[in-house]
Design a protein around this motif. Structure first.
Motif: not given
Length: 145
Positions: A111-136
């Motif tokens: 969760e820590f690693i995916s949170t950092i990844y999502c923070a970096v990618e969303s800062r670039k303006g990319k739409f990032v879906k996490q496994f399971f949580f993105g579908n919910i």
């Protein structure tokens, strides 16, 4: 596991920053409230409340961060109270307890690693879906404000 998907429009720099901050909020709260598992959820919830009228991109990422923190709260709370019952109660340390701690630790690291990844990618303006949580999040977050 995360997935970069295409988004209908290019978010502005301000939107990207807010979306990124929704993930960073939980990381900052992790440092402040490490022993109490609910601190991360409370911080992320207040950030979600503050941005619930924002654009879809920001709301979507705030919702995903909130859902992932809620799952983390469940996992960590169970381990926290199991540890309290061992230290102060009649419960005994067992192989199941250590297996749960290892599982919870791995889930927290993931969760820590995916949170950092999502923070970096969303800062670039990319739409990032996490496994399971993105579908919910797709089920909860509507495109109309």
């Amino acid at each position: 596991m995360t997935q970069n998907t295409n988004f209908d429009y290019k978010p502005t720099d301000h939107e990207s920053e807010k979306a990124s901050n929704s993930y960073l909020m939980s990381l900052v709260a992790l440092v402040a409230g490490l022993p109490l598992p609910i601190i991360n959820l409370i911080a992320t919830f207040f950030f979600y409340i503050a941005n619930r009228k924002s654009t879809y991109f920001v709301r979507w990422h705030c919702t995903q961060a909130l859902i992932s923190q809620a799952a983390l709260l469940c996992m960590n709370s169970f381990g926290f109270w199991w540890t309290v019952s061992i230290v102060f109660g009649d419960e005994q340390v067992s192989n199941r307890y250590f297996a749960y701690l290892i599982t919870a630790f791995c889930f927290n690291i993931f969760e820590f690693i995916s949170t950092i990844y999502c923070a970096v990618e969303s800062r670039k303006g990319k739409f990032v879906k996490q496994f399971f949580f993105g579908n919910i999040t797709n089920l909860i977050c509507r495109t109309d404000a």
